[in-house]
Motif scaffolding. Structure first.
Motif, PDB file in Angstrom:
ATOM      1  N   THR A 158      15.856  29.826 -40.477  1.00  6.73           N
ATOM      2  CA  THR A 158      14.504  29.611 -40.985  1.00  6.73           C
ATOM      3  C   THR A 158      13.440  30.206 -40.083  1.00  6.73           C
ATOM      4  N   MET A 159      13.504  29.912 -38.790  1.00  6.47           N
ATOM      5  CA  MET A 159      12.424  30.318 -37.896  1.00  6.47           C
ATOM      6  C   MET A 159      12.663  31.678 -37.251  1.00  6.47           C
ATOM      7  N   VAL A 160      13.873  31.917 -36.754  1.00  9.12           N
ATOM      8  CA  VAL A 160      14.110  33.182 -36.055  1.00  9.12           C
ATOM      9  C   VAL A 160      14.139  34.345 -37.046  1.00  9.12           C
ATOM     10  N   ILE A 161      14.945  34.213 -38.112  1.00  6.71           N
ATOM     11  CA  ILE A 161      15.062  35.314 -39.075  1.00  6.71           C
ATOM     12  C   ILE A 161      13.983  35.220 -40.153  1.00  6.71           C
ATOM     13  N   GLY A 162      13.961  34.100 -40.875  1.00  6.34           N
ATOM     14  CA  GLY A 162      13.077  33.990 -42.024  1.00  6.34           C
ATOM     15  C   GLY A 162      11.607  34.088 -41.684  1.00  6.34           C
ATOM     16  N   ALA A 163      11.132  33.232 -40.784  1.00  6.25           N
ATOM     17  CA  ALA A 163       9.716  33.263 -40.417  1.00  6.25           C
ATOM     18  C   ALA A 163       9.348  34.576 -39.739  1.00  6.25           C
ATOM     19  N   GLY A 164      10.285  35.134 -38.973  1.00  6.77           N
ATOM     20  CA  GLY A 164      10.011  36.429 -38.345  1.00  6.77           C
ATOM     21  C   GLY A 164       9.741  37.515 -39.368  1.00  6.77           C
ATOM     22  N   LEU A 165      10.551  37.562 -40.427  1.00  9.89           N
ATOM     23  CA  LEU A 165      10.342  38.562 -41.475  1.00  9.89           C
ATOM     24  C   LEU A 165       9.063  38.283 -42.255  1.00  9.89           C
ATOM     25  N   LEU A 166       8.784  37.036 -42.566  1.00  3.79           N
ATOM     26  CA  LEU A 166       7.585  36.707 -43.343  1.00  3.79           C
ATOM     27  C   LEU A 166       6.307  37.049 -42.584  1.00  3.79           C
ATOM     28  N   GLN A 167       6.261  36.737 -41.289  1.00  2.00           N
ATOM     29  CA  GLN A 167       5.015  36.957 -40.562  1.00  2.00           C
ATOM     30  C   GLN A 167       4.742  38.436 -40.299  1.00  2.00           C
ATOM     31  N   ARG A 168       5.779  39.273 -40.393  1.00  2.00           N
ATOM     32  CA  ARG A 168       5.566  40.723 -40.235  1.00  2.00           C
ATOM     33  C   ARG A 168       5.203  41.403 -41.552  1.00  2.00           C
ATOM     34  N   HIS A 169       5.281  40.669 -42.661  1.00  2.00           N
ATOM     35  CA  HIS A 169       5.002  41.251 -43.969  1.00  2.00           C
ATOM     36  C   HIS A 169       4.034  40.346 -44.730  1.00  2.00           C
ATOM     37  N   PRO A 170       2.773  40.296 -44.309  1.00  2.00           N
ATOM     38  CA  PRO A 170       1.818  39.394 -44.945  1.00  2.00           C
ATOM     39  C   PRO A 170       1.605  39.722 -46.415  1.00  2.00           C
ATOM     40  N   GLY A 171       1.352  38.695 -47.178  1.00  2.00           N
ATOM     41  CA  GLY A 171       1.106  38.797 -48.612  1.00  2.00           C
ATOM     42  C   GLY A 171       0.911  37.404 -49.163  1.00  2.00           C
ATOM     43  N   THR A 172       0.492  37.290 -50.397  1.00  2.00           N
ATOM     44  CA  THR A 172       0.199  35.976 -50.966  1.00  2.00           C
ATOM     45  C   THR A 172       1.415  35.057 -50.926  1.00  2.00           C
ATOM     46  N   LEU A 173       2.552  35.548 -51.434  1.00  2.00           N
ATOM     47  CA  LEU A 173       3.755  34.721 -51.465  1.00  2.00           C
ATOM     48  C   LEU A 173       4.280  34.460 -50.065  1.00  2.00           C
ATOM     49  N   ALA A 174       4.350  35.510 -49.239  1.00  2.00           N
ATOM     50  CA  ALA A 174       4.889  35.357 -47.881  1.00  2.00           C
ATOM     51  C   ALA A 174       4.039  34.413 -47.048  1.00  2.00           C
TER      52      ALA A 174
END
Length: 383
Positions: free
Chosen positions: A93-109
């Motif tokens: 969740t935090m290392v992989i998932g949150a890392g990918l989400l915070q590098r790709h900003p957008g409404t859903l992310a």
């Protein structure tokens, strides 16, 4: 953080807070109870990491609701979680998932990342496939544009933490052939999406994983993370960070194995004396300790530079650390079990549970031979 000292003080505080919380909420007795009542709900301590400790966003930038501690926070927390065999949801969740989400900003992310930091969402990274054998570009799941969104078809295997997750971050091929560096994309898919089928099962170390089939699963256009067809560098970075985080987890696992083994050999007697007085066991314990300390030092050293390292430097450093950790896991894990004798593999003794986790860490995100080849391939910065 303004200074290195302030950062170290903050990390020490996070470690201590988390260790105390896990002692109260995820001790060995609680683990045995959880294993006897397996289900697809996240571990009961998970929301407490946010609601009571407020540490899920420690690694994220302050602009994204975090503390700005970067990879150092992941390593500190993963080592502590490893000591309690509680790292898996944090890793996915935090290392992989949150890392990918915070590098790709957008409404859903952005909306999903806020829920993750608040402890309201668990993520899983669906990347590995039955044929891939750790080749990060060997992806056959297809992503096809259809109307104002995408259609997803294919099969992912051994997706760690997927039964606990509400959303999957899925790698898929938009163009090209399996193995091509070009053509990979990342999309966010809710677990209850029509056409998604999941076969969940427990893993040998007490975690949860699943095989997942995507049968004409439709996702909206804003589910795409980053630029379509250009996700391999982001996948490589996420998996390198996850690999180093697992190295840190292993240090916590091995420290617990060493502690329990030392306690046992000091108490166990043969011929009227503690077996800790036997020279052959002293030599074995010294070898185990040296392997652990070398792995820990290398993991910490790589962690200090990974945030700013170039891709080829990151790859070489992370794989070097993983090789050292794999060797240490084998030396410490096998030594601990052998010194405990047959009881070392029983369910009632913690050492058997830690040994199984150490054994799986040896090959997680690639076995030593794969990482040695990767170090050789990137020697001098050339693929």
């Amino acid at each position: 953080m303004n200074t290195r000292t302030e950062q170290e003080d903050t990390l020490a505080m996070l470690r201590d807070s988390l260790a105390r919380y896990l002692d109260n909420h995820h001790g060995f007795e609680q683990r045995l109870h959880a294993l006897a009542n397996t289900g697809d709900a996240p571990p009961p301590f998970w929301q407490g990491l946010s609601r009571e400790l407020d540490l899920l966003g420690a690694a994220l930038p302050e602009s994204r609701g975090g503390m700005g501690l970067g990879m150092a926070a992941h390593l500190a927390l993963m080592e502590t979680l490893g000591g309690a065999l509680a790292a898996e949801p944090y890793l996915s969740t935090m290392v992989i998932g949150a890392g990918l989400l915070q590098r790709h900003p957008g409404t859903l992310a952005d909306a999903l990342l806020a829920r993750v930091v608040a402890g309201q969402a668990v993520l899983a990274f669906a990347h590995g496939e039955p044929q891939s054998r750790h080749d990060r570009a060997d992806v056959r799941v297809r992503l096809v544009r259809e109307g104002d969104g995408f259609r997803l078809d294919g099969h992912k295997a051994i997706v760690q933490a997927a039964p606990w997750a509400g959303h999957l971050i899925v790698s898929a091929r938009s163009r090209g052939a399996p193995g091509d560096a070009d053509g990979l994309s990342l999309v966010v898919v809710p677990k209850d999406a029509p056409g998604l089928r999941m076969r969940a099962y427990p893993t040998r170390d007490g975690g949860r994983a699943a095989d997942i089939v995507f049968d004409s699963v439709r996702v909206p256009s804003d589910a795409l993370l980053g630029i379509e067809g250009e996700a391999l560098p982001q996948i490589e970075q996420a998996l390198d960070e996850a690999t180093l985080a697992v190295c840190a987890e292993s240090i916590g696992v091995m420290r617990r194995l060493m502690r329990d083994t030392l306690d046992y050999v000091r108490q166990r007697k043969q011929f009227g004396v503690p077996i800790s007085s036997f020279q052959v066991l002293q030599h074995r314990l010294a070898d185990m300790h040296m392997a652990l300390e070398q792995a820990g030092a290398l993991t910490a050293s790589v962690g200090e530079s990974i945030d700013d390292a170039a891709p080829h430097e990151r790859a070489r450093a992370v794989s070097s650390a993983k090789v050292a950790v794999a060797k240490a896991c084998r030396a410490v894990g096998q030594g601990a079990v052998q010194m405990h004798g047959g009881m070392g593999m029983t369910e009632e003794l913690a050492v058997g549970h830690y040994f199984r986790r150490a054994t799986l860490i040896e090959t997680q995100f690639g076995p030593p031979a794969w990482h040695l080849r990767r170090v050789a391939r990137w020697r001098g910065g050339a693929a």
